[in-house]
Design a protein around this motif. Structure first.
Motif, PDB file in Angstrom:
ATOM      1  N   LEU A  28       0.818  -1.207   0.000  1.00 32.75           N
ATOM      2  CA  LEU A  28       0.000   0.000   0.000  1.00 32.75           C
ATOM      3  C   LEU A  28       0.857   1.265   0.000  1.00 32.75           C
ATOM      4  O   LEU A  28       0.465   2.298  -0.556  1.00 32.75           O
ATOM      5  CB  LEU A  28      -0.910   0.018   1.232  1.00 32.75           C
ATOM      6  N   LYS A  29       2.033   1.185   0.617  1.00 33.30           N
ATOM      7  CA  LYS A  29       2.823   2.383   0.884  1.00 33.30           C
ATOM      8  C   LYS A  29       3.245   3.189  -0.345  1.00 33.30           C
ATOM      9  O   LYS A  29       3.311   4.417  -0.270  1.00 33.30           O
ATOM     10  CB  LYS A  29       4.044   2.015   1.732  1.00 33.30           C
ATOM     11  N   PRO A  30       3.551   2.567  -1.496  1.00 37.44           N
ATOM     12  CA  PRO A  30       3.943   3.384  -2.657  1.00 37.44           C
ATOM     13  C   PRO A  30       2.842   4.338  -3.133  1.00 37.44           C
ATOM     14  O   PRO A  30       3.131   5.294  -3.852  1.00 37.44           O
ATOM     15  CB  PRO A  30       4.267   2.343  -3.734  1.00 37.44           C
ATOM     16  N   TYR A  31       1.601   4.091  -2.754  1.00 44.05           N
ATOM     17  CA  TYR A  31       0.466   4.918  -3.203  1.00 44.05           C
ATOM     18  C   TYR A  31      -0.061   5.723  -2.005  1.00 44.05           C
ATOM     19  O   TYR A  31      -1.165   5.506  -1.526  1.00 44.05           O
ATOM     20  CB  TYR A  31      -0.625   4.029  -3.795  1.00 44.05           C
ATOM     21  N   SER A  32       0.758   6.650  -1.532  1.00 44.22           N
ATOM     22  CA  SER A  32       0.476   7.340  -0.268  1.00 44.22           C
ATOM     23  C   SER A  32      -0.771   8.214  -0.299  1.00 44.22           C
ATOM     24  O   SER A  32      -1.358   8.508   0.739  1.00 44.22           O
ATOM     25  CB  SER A  32       1.680   8.196   0.130  1.00 44.22           C
ATOM     26  N   ASP A  33      -1.211   8.657  -1.489  1.00 41.93           N
ATOM     27  CA  ASP A  33      -2.363   9.554  -1.579  1.00 41.93           C
ATOM     28  C   ASP A  33      -3.675   8.822  -1.828  1.00 41.93           C
ATOM     29  O   ASP A  33      -4.711   9.461  -2.014  1.00 41.93           O
ATOM     30  CB  ASP A  33      -2.139  10.586  -2.696  1.00 41.93           C
ATOM     31  N   THR A  34      -3.641   7.499  -1.855  1.00 44.07           N
ATOM     32  CA  THR A  34      -4.863   6.746  -2.122  1.00 44.07           C
ATOM     33  C   THR A  34      -5.647   6.500  -0.829  1.00 44.07           C
ATOM     34  O   THR A  34      -5.105   6.592   0.272  1.00 44.07           O
ATOM     35  CB  THR A  34      -4.547   5.396  -2.795  1.00 44.07           C
ATOM     36  N   TYR A  35      -6.913   6.181  -0.996  1.00 40.12           N
ATOM     37  CA  TYR A  35      -7.809   6.032   0.151  1.00 40.12           C
ATOM     38  C   TYR A  35      -7.353   4.949   1.124  1.00 40.12           C
ATOM     39  O   TYR A  35      -7.287   5.174   2.342  1.00 40.12           O
ATOM     40  CB  TYR A  35      -9.227   5.735  -0.339  1.00 40.12           C
ATOM     41  N   LEU A  36      -7.028   3.758   0.611  1.00 42.52           N
ATOM     42  CA  LEU A  36      -6.684   2.664   1.515  1.00 42.52           C
ATOM     43  C   LEU A  36      -5.389   2.941   2.273  1.00 42.52           C
ATOM     44  O   LEU A  36      -5.278   2.613   3.458  1.00 42.52           O
ATOM     45  CB  LEU A  36      -6.554   1.348   0.740  1.00 42.52           C
ATOM     46  N   THR A  37      -4.412   3.530   1.609  1.00 44.55           N
ATOM     47  CA  THR A  37      -3.146   3.837   2.284  1.00 44.55           C
ATOM     48  C   THR A  37      -3.366   4.856   3.395  1.00 44.55           C
ATOM     49  O   THR A  37      -2.823   4.726   4.502  1.00 44.55           O
ATOM     50  CB  THR A  37      -2.111   4.350   1.276  1.00 44.55           C
ATOM     51  N   LYS A  38      -4.185   5.874   3.125  1.00 45.71           N
ATOM     52  CA  LYS A  38      -4.498   6.851   4.165  1.00 45.71           C
ATOM     53  C   LYS A  38      -5.274   6.202   5.306  1.00 45.71           C
ATOM     54  O   LYS A  38      -5.031   6.487   6.481  1.00 45.71           O
ATOM     55  CB  LYS A  38      -5.312   8.004   3.571  1.00 45.71           C
ATOM     56  N   LEU A  39      -6.194   5.324   4.966  1.00 45.65           N
ATOM     57  CA  LEU A  39      -7.001   4.647   5.978  1.00 45.65           C
ATOM     58  C   LEU A  39      -6.122   3.837   6.937  1.00 45.65           C
ATOM     59  O   LEU A  39      -6.328   3.844   8.150  1.00 45.65           O
ATOM     60  CB  LEU A  39      -8.013   3.711   5.300  1.00 45.65           C
ATOM     61  N   VAL A  40      -5.113   3.169   6.391  1.00 46.34           N
ATOM     62  CA  VAL A  40      -4.281   2.274   7.197  1.00 46.34           C
ATOM     63  C   VAL A  40      -3.160   3.008   7.921  1.00 46.34           C
ATOM     64  O   VAL A  40      -2.896   2.741   9.098  1.00 46.34           O
ATOM     65  CB  VAL A  40      -3.683   1.167   6.295  1.00 46.34           C
ATOM     66  N   PHE A  41      -2.512   3.970   7.258  1.00 45.21           N
ATOM     67  CA  PHE A  41      -1.282   4.535   7.803  1.00 45.21           C
ATOM     68  C   PHE A  41      -1.398   5.976   8.309  1.00 45.21           C
ATOM     69  O   PHE A  41      -0.538   6.431   9.049  1.00 45.21           O
ATOM     70  CB  PHE A  41      -0.163   4.482   6.754  1.00 45.21           C
ATOM     71  N   ASN A  42      -2.422   6.713   7.901  1.00 46.03           N
ATOM     72  CA  ASN A  42      -2.555   8.103   8.333  1.00 46.03           C
ATOM     73  C   ASN A  42      -3.420   8.143   9.590  1.00 46.03           C
ATOM     74  O   ASN A  42      -4.629   7.941   9.547  1.00 46.03           O
ATOM     75  CB  ASN A  42      -3.184   8.950   7.215  1.00 46.03           C
ATOM     76  N   HIS A  43      -2.801   8.399  10.723  1.00 43.54           N
ATOM     77  CA  HIS A  43      -3.528   8.354  11.998  1.00 43.54           C
ATOM     78  C   HIS A  43      -4.531   9.507  12.142  1.00 43.54           C
ATOM     79  O   HIS A  43      -5.402   9.460  13.000  1.00 43.54           O
ATOM     80  CB  HIS A  43      -2.539   8.383  13.170  1.00 43.54           C
ATOM     81  N   ASP A  44      -4.388  10.543  11.311  1.00 49.56           N
ATOM     82  CA  ASP A  44      -5.354  11.639  11.345  1.00 49.56           C
ATOM     83  C   ASP A  44      -6.581  11.337  10.495  1.00 49.56           C
ATOM     84  O   ASP A  44      -7.565  12.064  10.523  1.00 49.56           O
ATOM     85  CB  ASP A  44      -4.692  12.932  10.842  1.00 49.56           C
ATOM     86  N   PHE A  45      -6.495  10.265   9.717  1.00 50.95           N
ATOM     87  CA  PHE A  45      -7.571   9.889   8.819  1.00 50.95           C
ATOM     88  C   PHE A  45      -8.578   9.047   9.581  1.00 50.95           C
ATOM     89  O   PHE A  45      -8.202   8.161  10.351  1.00 50.95           O
ATOM     90  CB  PHE A  45      -6.990   9.092   7.644  1.00 50.95           C
ATOM     91  N   LYS A  46      -9.859   9.326   9.398  1.00 51.07           N
ATOM     92  CA  LYS A  46     -10.895   8.601  10.141  1.00 51.07           C
ATOM     93  C   LYS A  46     -10.860   7.117   9.772  1.00 51.07           C
ATOM     94  O   LYS A  46     -11.001   6.750   8.619  1.00 51.07           O
ATOM     95  CB  LYS A  46     -12.275   9.192   9.850  1.00 51.07           C
ATOM     96  N   SER A  47     -10.669   6.256  10.762  1.00 48.96           N
ATOM     97  CA  SER A  47     -10.524   4.827  10.534  1.00 48.96           C
ATOM     98  C   SER A  47     -11.743   4.068  11.040  1.00 48.96           C
ATOM     99  O   SER A  47     -12.371   4.462  12.008  1.00 48.96           O
ATOM    100  CB  SER A  47      -9.264   4.312  11.230  1.00 48.96           C
ATOM    101  N   THR A  48     -12.046   2.957  10.364  1.00 47.65           N
ATOM    102  CA  THR A  48     -13.136   2.080  10.790  1.00 47.65           C
ATOM    103  C   THR A  48     -12.565   0.731  11.206  1.00 47.65           C
ATOM    104  O   THR A  48     -13.118  -0.305  10.890  1.00 47.65           O
ATOM    105  CB  THR A  48     -14.157   1.904   9.652  1.00 47.65           C
ATOM    106  N   LYS A  49     -11.473   0.744  11.937  1.00 48.07           N
ATOM    107  CA  LYS A  49     -10.806  -0.479  12.387  1.00 48.07           C
ATOM    108  C   LYS A  49     -11.515  -1.026  13.622  1.00 48.07           C
ATOM    109  O   LYS A  49     -11.835  -0.284  14.536  1.00 48.07           O
ATOM    110  CB  LYS A  49      -9.351  -0.153  12.710  1.00 48.07           C
ATOM    111  N   ASP A  50     -11.760  -2.345  13.628  1.00 47.97           N
ATOM    112  CA  ASP A  50     -12.461  -2.921  14.760  1.00 47.97           C
ATOM    113  C   ASP A  50     -11.483  -3.490  15.785  1.00 47.97           C
ATOM    114  O   ASP A  50     -10.266  -3.384  15.640  1.00 47.97           O
ATOM    115  CB  ASP A  50     -13.463  -3.987  14.299  1.00 47.97           C
ATOM    116  N   GLY A  51     -12.021  -4.092  16.846  1.00 49.12           N
ATOM    117  CA  GLY A  51     -11.200  -4.600  17.932  1.00 49.12           C
ATOM    118  C   GLY A  51     -10.295  -5.746  17.535  1.00 49.12           C
ATOM    119  O   GLY A  51      -9.315  -6.043  18.228  1.00 49.12           O
ATOM    120  N   GLN A  52     -10.593  -6.420  16.428  1.00 51.13           N
ATOM    121  CA  GLN A  52      -9.751  -7.516  15.945  1.00 51.13           C
ATOM    122  C   GLN A  52      -8.680  -7.031  14.983  1.00 51.13           C
ATOM    123  O   GLN A  52      -7.941  -7.838  14.423  1.00 51.13           O
ATOM    124  CB  GLN A  52     -10.618  -8.571  15.263  1.00 51.13           C
ATOM    125  N   GLY A  53      -8.637  -5.719  14.767  1.00 52.75           N
ATOM    126  CA  GLY A  53      -7.628  -5.173  13.862  1.00 52.75           C
ATOM    127  C   GLY A  53      -8.030  -5.216  12.404  1.00 52.75           C
ATOM    128  O   GLY A  53      -7.188  -5.035  11.516  1.00 52.75           O
TER     129      GLY A  53
END
Length: 202
Positions: free
Chosen positions: A24-49
């Motif tokens: 995911l990392k080479p595409y830093s401006d894409t939605y999934l990369t921001k979702l996973v790695f940008n802590h300021d981005f609103k995440s929908t991660k559950d308790g199981q990760g």
């Protein structure tokens, strides 16, 4: 996040799809990369990760294929909404310059891609707990997420240190098993012990 840690996404039908975080990392401006790695981005991660994604499994599989191979290969039935998918996931792909005609064929092909990487790993097992090194295979997506994992007796170990699953068989053994199940080889780097396979579903 460790170098080879898997990222797992849970879709609207309850299925889970996985990918190595480094893909995911080479595409830093894409939605999934921001979702996973940008802590300021609103995440929908559950308790199981798991990251929750409201998406059709066939579309999301094509999205992950883009991160792995740089191409967006959508099933025919979704070609008409290709541009909206590109916008939704912020993919760096040129959009259509014209409205696409609906596909003439009524046959839809789904493609599952799997990457195998050979590895050597030390394990200790009861009762002796003696440590030995074994030939193993790292599978992307995770081996237990593949339907073919239900029809074999391969021993699988998940590392508590990095979350990686190791199939305790050589990558050649795993490759031959998947070929018997209808997979085809797309790329084989014998020096790196890497194999990309695909299986086409009608």
């Amino acid at each position: 996040m460790t170098k080879e840690l898997y990222v797992r996404f849970k879709l609207c039908d309850g299925s889970v799809q996985t990918i190595l975080g480094d893909m995911l990392k080479p595409y830093s401006d894409t939605y999934l990369t921001k979702l996973v790695f940008n802590h300021d981005f609103k995440s929908t991660k559950d308790g199981q990760g798991l990251f929750w994604i409201d998406e059709e499994p066939q579309i999301f599989a094509a999205i992950l294929t883009f991160y792995r191979h740089g191409q967006l290969l959508l099933p025919d039935i979704f070609v008409g909404i290709r541009d909206s998918i590109i916008d939704k996931y912020l993919l760096p792909i040129e959009k259509s310059s014209r409205v696409l005609d609906p596909p003439e064929s009524t046959i839809t092909m789904n493609i599952r891609r799997v990457r195998l990487r050979g590895a050597t790993r030390a394990f200790s097992f009861p009762p002796s707990m003696e440590t030995n090194r074994y030939l193993c295979t790292i599978v992307d997506p995770m081996w237990t997420d593949l339907p073919e994992s239900d029809i074999n007796d391969f021993f699988v170990v998940t590392s508590s240190a990095n979350g990686i699953q190791y199939v305790r068989k050589s990558y050649l053994t795993v490759m031959n098993f998947l070929i018997e199940q209808g997979y085809e080889i797309e790329r084989w780097d014998e020096k790196k012990q890497e194999v990309d396979l695909k299986k086409v579903y009608m």
